[in-house]
Design a protein around this motif. Structure first.
Motif, PDB file in Angstrom:
ATOM      1  N   ASP A  72      -0.761   0.554   1.862  1.00 28.31           N
ATOM      2  CA  ASP A  72       0.277   0.151   2.953  1.00 28.31           C
ATOM      3  C   ASP A  72       1.144  -0.536   1.803  1.00 28.31           C
ATOM      4  O   ASP A  72       0.997  -1.615   1.333  1.00 28.31           O
ATOM      5  CB  ASP A  72      -0.095  -0.820   3.920  1.00 28.31           C
ATOM      6  CG  ASP A  72       0.873  -1.244   4.743  1.00 28.31           C
ATOM      7  OD1 ASP A  72       2.347  -1.395   4.470  1.00 28.31           O
ATOM      8  OD2 ASP A  72       0.721  -1.878   5.792  1.00 28.31           O
ATOM      9  N   ASN A  73       2.393  -0.125   1.431  1.00 24.73           N
ATOM     10  CA  ASN A  73       3.304  -0.536   0.668  1.00 24.73           C
ATOM     11  C   ASN A  73       3.876  -1.913   1.002  1.00 24.73           C
ATOM     12  O   ASN A  73       4.287  -2.782  -0.015  1.00 24.73           O
ATOM     13  CB  ASN A  73       4.319   0.332  -0.038  1.00 24.73           C
ATOM     14  CG  ASN A  73       3.713   1.383  -0.763  1.00 24.73           C
ATOM     15  OD1 ASN A  73       2.665   1.551  -1.099  1.00 24.73           O
ATOM     16  ND2 ASN A  73       4.468   2.698  -1.026  1.00 24.73           N
ATOM     17  N   ALA A  74       4.275  -2.080   2.352  1.00 24.40           N
ATOM     18  CA  ALA A  74       4.823  -3.187   2.920  1.00 24.40           C
ATOM     19  C   ALA A  74       3.898  -4.282   2.551  1.00 24.40           C
ATOM     20  O   ALA A  74       4.214  -5.581   2.596  1.00 24.40           O
ATOM     21  CB  ALA A  74       4.883  -2.991   4.462  1.00 24.40           C
ATOM     22  N   LYS A  75       2.403  -4.143   2.533  1.00 24.07           N
ATOM     23  CA  LYS A  75       1.528  -5.307   2.471  1.00 24.07           C
ATOM     24  C   LYS A  75       0.982  -5.290   0.889  1.00 24.07           C
ATOM     25  O   LYS A  75      -0.079  -5.924   0.718  1.00 24.07           O
ATOM     26  CB  LYS A  75       0.467  -5.201   3.560  1.00 24.07           C
ATOM     27  CG  LYS A  75       0.716  -5.153   4.808  1.00 24.07           C
ATOM     28  CD  LYS A  75      -0.369  -5.046   5.901  1.00 24.07           C
ATOM     29  CE  LYS A  75       0.088  -5.350   7.222  1.00 24.07           C
ATOM     30  NZ  LYS A  75      -1.038  -5.109   8.080  1.00 24.07           N
ATOM     31  N   ASN A  76       1.498  -4.301   0.038  1.00 29.46           N
ATOM     32  CA  ASN A  76       0.878  -4.387  -1.057  1.00 29.46           C
ATOM     33  C   ASN A  76      -0.641  -4.268  -1.297  1.00 29.46           C
ATOM     34  O   ASN A  76      -1.243  -4.828  -2.145  1.00 29.46           O
ATOM     35  CB  ASN A  76       1.192  -5.701  -1.933  1.00 29.46           C
ATOM     36  CG  ASN A  76       2.866  -5.759  -2.174  1.00 29.46           C
ATOM     37  OD1 ASN A  76       3.587  -4.909  -2.035  1.00 29.46           O
ATOM     38  ND2 ASN A  76       3.142  -6.849  -2.546  1.00 29.46           N
ATOM     39  N   THR A  77      -1.157  -3.180  -0.459  1.00 30.75           N
ATOM     40  CA  THR A  77      -2.749  -3.288  -0.412  1.00 30.75           C
ATOM     41  C   THR A  77      -3.003  -1.740  -0.270  1.00 30.75           C
ATOM     42  O   THR A  77      -2.392  -1.130   0.506  1.00 30.75           O
ATOM     43  CB  THR A  77      -3.122  -3.975   1.118  1.00 30.75           C
ATOM     44  OG1 THR A  77      -2.897  -5.509   0.927  1.00 30.75           O
ATOM     45  CG2 THR A  77      -4.558  -3.859   1.083  1.00 30.75           C
ATOM     46  N   VAL A  78      -4.155  -1.619  -0.947  1.00 30.69           N
ATOM     47  CA  VAL A  78      -4.745  -0.222  -0.741  1.00 30.69           C
ATOM     48  C   VAL A  78      -6.190  -0.253  -0.089  1.00 30.69           C
ATOM     49  O   VAL A  78      -6.684  -1.350  -0.413  1.00 30.69           O
ATOM     50  CB  VAL A  78      -4.915   0.657  -2.169  1.00 30.69           C
ATOM     51  CG1 VAL A  78      -5.966  -0.633  -3.113  1.00 30.69           C
ATOM     52  CG2 VAL A  78      -5.562   2.049  -2.135  1.00 30.69           C
TER      53      VAL A  78
END
Length: 115
Positions: A72-78
């Motif tokens: 989720d690029n909006a949350k900077n999370t994989v």
């Protein structure tokens, strides 16, 4: 300061599920290929799954059909969704962020079979 922070590990029964998360901060998340690796006691660290900046994924044969990597690029999370867990999935799971010139690693999160 770049930080890679994993979370979501724990005890799980065989056949159970867990979702691991990995947050990257201090740099531009969207340009990195993100990966999950694991290291079981007495064994070398091995690739679990990767996802590129464009969303292409790759997974080890041992986890195909059971584990899914997403970002989720909006949350900077994989994320790593792990289903149908087996005792041999017990390991410390590490997240990394890789560009053409840099690699950042997290400290790892433990996943343990509770049987």
């Amino acid at each position: 300061q770049v930080q890679v922070v994993e979370s979501g590990g724990g005890l799980v029964q065989p056949g159970g599920s867990l979702r691991l998360s990995c947050a990257l901060s201090g740099t531009l998340f969207s340009i990195y290929t993100m990966g999950w690796y694991r290291q079981a006691p007495g064994k070398q660290r091995e690739l679990v799954a990767t996802i590129t900046s464009s969303g292409s994924t790759n997974a080890a044969d041992s986890v195909k059909g059971r584990f899914t990597i997403s970002r989720d690029n909006a949350k900077n999370t994989v994320y790593l969704q792990m289903n149908s867990l087996k005792p041999e999935d017990t390991a410390v799971y590490y997240c990394n962020a890789r560009s053409s010139t840099l690699i950042w690693w997290g400290q790892g999160t433990q996943v343990t079979d509770s049987s």
